[in-house]
Design an enzyme around this catalytic site. Structure first.
Site, short mmCIF file in Angstrom:
data_model
loop_
_atom_site.label_atom_id
_atom_site.label_comp_id
_atom_site.label_asym_id
_atom_site.label_seq_id
_atom_site.Cartn_x
_atom_site.Cartn_y
_atom_site.Cartn_z
N ASP A 186 -4.95 3.77 -0.22
CA ASP A 186 -3.90 4.78 -0.19
C ASP A 186 -4.25 5.95 -1.11
O ASP A 186 -3.37 6.59 -1.69
CB ASP A 186 -2.53 4.20 -0.55
CG ASP A 186 -1.38 5.13 -0.19
OD1 ASP A 186 -1.58 6.02 0.64
OD2 ASP A 186 -0.29 4.97 -0.76
N HIS A 218 -6.80 2.00 4.41
CA HIS A 218 -5.67 2.94 4.34
C HIS A 218 -6.08 4.12 3.46
O HIS A 218 -6.15 4.01 2.24
CB HIS A 218 -4.43 2.26 3.73
CG HIS A 218 -3.24 3.17 3.68
ND1 HIS A 218 -2.04 2.86 4.27
CD2 HIS A 218 -3.05 4.40 3.11
CE1 HIS A 218 -1.17 3.83 4.07
NE2 HIS A 218 -1.76 4.79 3.36
N HIS A 223 -3.50 15.28 -3.90
CA HIS A 223 -2.60 16.45 -3.96
C HIS A 223 -3.14 17.39 -5.02
O HIS A 223 -3.69 16.93 -6.04
CB HIS A 223 -1.19 16.02 -4.37
CG HIS A 223 -0.45 15.24 -3.32
ND1 HIS A 223 0.20 15.82 -2.27
CD2 HIS A 223 -0.28 13.91 -3.17
CE1 HIS A 223 0.76 14.88 -1.51
NE2 HIS A 223 0.48 13.71 -2.04
N HIS A 266 0.17 -0.80 1.83
CA HIS A 266 0.35 -0.60 0.38
C HIS A 266 1.57 -1.34 -0.17
O HIS A 266 2.51 -0.73 -0.68
CB HIS A 266 0.39 0.89 0.01
CG HIS A 266 1.20 1.78 0.92
ND1 HIS A 266 2.50 1.52 1.25
CD2 HIS A 266 0.87 2.92 1.56
CE1 HIS A 266 2.93 2.47 2.05
NE2 HIS A 266 1.96 3.34 2.26
N ALA A 296 4.30 12.83 -4.14
CA ALA A 296 3.92 11.42 -4.28
C ALA A 296 2.48 11.23 -3.84
O ALA A 296 2.09 11.72 -2.78
CB ALA A 296 4.85 10.56 -3.44
N LEU A 355 4.31 6.68 -3.54
CA LEU A 355 5.27 5.91 -2.75
C LEU A 355 4.53 4.87 -1.91
O LEU A 355 3.51 5.22 -1.31
CB LEU A 355 6.10 6.84 -1.86
CG LEU A 355 7.12 7.69 -2.62
CD1 LEU A 355 7.75 8.73 -1.70
CD2 LEU A 355 8.21 6.81 -3.24
N ASN A 397 -0.98 11.61 8.68
CA ASN A 397 0.16 12.43 8.22
C ASN A 397 -0.28 13.83 7.80
O ASN A 397 -0.03 14.28 6.69
CB ASN A 397 0.95 11.72 7.10
CG ASN A 397 0.13 11.46 5.85
OD1 ASN A 397 -1.08 11.32 5.90
ND2 ASN A 397 0.81 11.40 4.71
N LYS A 440 0.56 4.46 13.28
CA LYS A 440 1.23 4.43 11.99
C LYS A 440 2.71 4.74 12.13
O LYS A 440 3.09 5.77 12.70
CB LYS A 440 0.57 5.45 11.05
CG LYS A 440 1.18 5.53 9.65
CD LYS A 440 0.94 4.26 8.85
CE LYS A 440 1.77 4.22 7.58
NZ LYS A 440 1.13 4.82 6.43
N HIS A 448 4.63 1.98 6.96
CA HIS A 448 5.10 2.37 5.63
C HIS A 448 6.45 1.68 5.46
O HIS A 448 7.44 2.12 6.03
CB HIS A 448 5.22 3.89 5.50
CG HIS A 448 5.62 4.32 4.11
ND1 HIS A 448 4.75 4.91 3.23
CD2 HIS A 448 6.79 4.17 3.45
CE1 HIS A 448 5.37 5.12 2.08
NE2 HIS A 448 6.62 4.69 2.18
N HIS A 467 -6.05 8.64 2.92
CA HIS A 467 -5.64 10.02 3.27
C HIS A 467 -6.81 10.96 3.01
O HIS A 467 -7.23 11.11 1.86
CB HIS A 467 -4.43 10.44 2.44
CG HIS A 467 -3.24 9.58 2.67
ND1 HIS A 467 -2.34 9.81 3.69
CD2 HIS A 467 -2.82 8.45 2.06
CE1 HIS A 467 -1.40 8.88 3.68
NE2 HIS A 467 -1.68 8.03 2.70
N LEU A 468 -7.32 11.59 4.06
CA LEU A 468 -8.45 12.52 3.89
C LEU A 468 -8.01 13.98 3.92
O LEU A 468 -8.78 14.86 3.56
CB LEU A 468 -9.49 12.28 4.99
CG LEU A 468 -10.30 10.99 4.90
CD1 LEU A 468 -11.19 10.82 6.13
CD2 LEU A 468 -11.16 10.97 3.63
N ARG A 469 -6.76 14.24 4.38
CA ARG A 469 -6.28 15.63 4.55
C ARG A 469 -7.16 16.38 5.55
O ARG A 469 -7.82 15.78 6.36
CB ARG A 469 -6.19 16.37 3.19
CG ARG A 469 -5.49 15.59 2.08
CD ARG A 469 -4.09 15.15 2.41
NE ARG A 469 -3.40 14.65 1.21
CZ ARG A 469 -2.42 13.75 1.23
NH1 ARG A 469 -2.01 13.21 2.37
NH2 ARG A 469 -1.84 13.38 0.13
C1 NCD Z 1 0.88 9.52 0.64
C2 NCD Z 1 0.42 10.96 0.87
O1 NCD Z 1 0.38 11.73 -0.09
O2 NCD Z 1 0.08 11.30 2.01
N1 NCD Z 1 1.55 9.45 -0.62
C3 NCD Z 1 1.76 8.32 -1.36
O3 NCD Z 1 2.44 8.41 -2.38
N2 NCD Z 1 1.22 7.17 -1.03
C4 NCD Z 1 1.74 9.07 1.77
C5 NCD Z 1 1.98 7.58 1.79
O4 NCD Z 1 1.08 6.78 2.11
O5 NCD Z 1 3.11 7.18 1.48
ZN ZN Z 2 -0.72 6.28 2.40
#
Ligand code: NCD
Ligand code: ZN
Length: 346
Positions: free
Chosen positions: A248, A14, A252, A175, A264, A220, A42, A100, A137, A16-18
């Site tokens: 996760d 799990h 940011h 998560h 988050a 989150l 996302n 997802k 989620h 997030h690479l953006r």
């Molecule tokens: C994640 C994100 O920033 O994309 N943020 C987080 O707090 N975990 C989104 C997610 O997995 O809920």
């Molecule tokens: Zn996530």
């Protein structure tokens, strides 16, 4: 106590690479140690079609450090418009590994998610038939639900009926943060599993308020009270193949976190396996780390385990106060402090 630990190469189930100019930094960080990663969809706009996932994968591969064999495993973002035909296309595509589900508005870039699960029945049937996992989620989105109770409410009111209604649907509750989720997954059929982050193993909700409000500890689902953290540690270190590593890691910009309404997400990719080693070491369970980090995930996804290995050493390492993120910076977990393990590179 041994000071070194050798593991089959772990994967991150799990992540997030953006996108855009941030991608080179996030891909470099995760490919340092992980063989593969389940890449969250996302983005803005969300990665909702097979064509979009294939194009995103290409962008990731373009910035992969030379010599790295890091493999992005792509996912589709379930929207109210997702069709069974698109699901069948995903099942037939070798690079798409899951779908997802974000309850609409539950977290960062979840606005395009789903409000009415009943309306997705034909999509879930197609996924169950093709063996494509649904990654969830798991938080309720009713405005009156307390933020600390949302996971438990979701498990009771939404997930339990979903698993009952689609008894062969493969599900990963992502998560997880509560004892309620641990218990549910433990008692569910074998094709219902969960990922656990390093930060939810290491910290409880008091950390968000230690000496003042700490926006970099806000994610989150939000950190929960100590008894829940203990349940997560027991689940992760207990050897049960239903629980596996998913960081996760959610980058940011520093300015977006240190704000009157901060985003988050906790960023852990710079030292992810090292943080997990700390958590397992704390309870004397380092011998269980390899199963959790390197075996249970590929076994669940029906993929081969990695065949090469990594070596960790128990040596304190400083963590930089900030790290680059495209044209900006982020504050990583433990920024300006230290982590107790290091992955040794040959
Ligand atoms: C994640 C994100 O920033 O994309 N943020 C987080 O707090 N975990 C989104 C997610 O997995 O809920
Ligand atoms: Zn996530």
């Amino acid at each position: 106590m041994a000071d070194t630990l050798t593991l089959d190469r772990p994967d991150d189930w799990h992540l997030h690479l953006r996108d855009g100019d941030r991608l080179a930094d996030t891909v470099a960080a995760s490919s340092r140690v992980f063989g593969r990663a389940i890449v969250m969809p996302n983005l803005r706009p969300p990665v909702a079609t097979v064509d979009a996932a294939v194009a995103y994968r290409e962008r990731i591969l373009q910035v992969r450090p030379s010599g790295s064999r890091f493999e992005p495993l792509m996912t589709l973002y379930l929207t109210p418009g997702t069709s069974p035909a698109e699901i069948r296309k995903a099942i037939a595509h070798p690079d798409v590994h899951a779908v997802k589900l974000y309850p609409a508005g539950a977290t960062t870039n979840a606005d395009a998610g789903v409000t009415d699960l009943a309306a997705c029945a034909d999509v879930f049937e197609a996924m169950a038939k093709g063996g494509l996992p649904l990654l969830i989620h798991g938080e309720s989105i009713a405005p009156g639900d307390d933020v600390f109770d949302r996971e438990g409410i979701f498990v009771r009111d939404t997930l339990a009926p979903l698993v009952e209604r689609f008894p062969t649907l493969r599900v990963v509750l992502e998560h997880i943060t509560t004892q309620d989720a641990v218990r549910f997954v433990e008692s569910a059929p074998a094709h219902v599993a969960a990922t656990i982050t390093a930060h939810h193993l290491l910290y409880d909700r008091n950390e968000i308020f230690r000496g003042g409000v700490r926006p970099h500890m806000y994610c989150l689902p939000v950190l929960k009270r100590a008894q829940h953290r203990e349940a997560l540690v027991a689940a992760a270190t207990g050897g049960n193949p239903k629980f596996f590593l998913g960081t996760d890691s959610a980058p940011h910009a520093q300015r977006d976190k240190e704000s009157a309404c901060g985003c988050a997400g906790v960023y852990t990719a710079h030292a992810a396996v090292e943080f997990y080693a700390e958590a397992f070491d704390e309870v004397g369970a380092l011998d269980r780390l390899e199963g959790f980090a390197s075996h249970h995930g590929p076994d669940f996804y029906g993929l081969p385990r990695n065949t090469d290995r990594i070596r960790l050493r128990r040596v304190s390492q400083p963590v930089p106060a900030t790290l680059p993120l495209g044209d900006t910076e982020l504050v990583p977990l433990r920024g300006g402090e230290s982590v107790a393990w290091v992955v040794e590179q040959d």
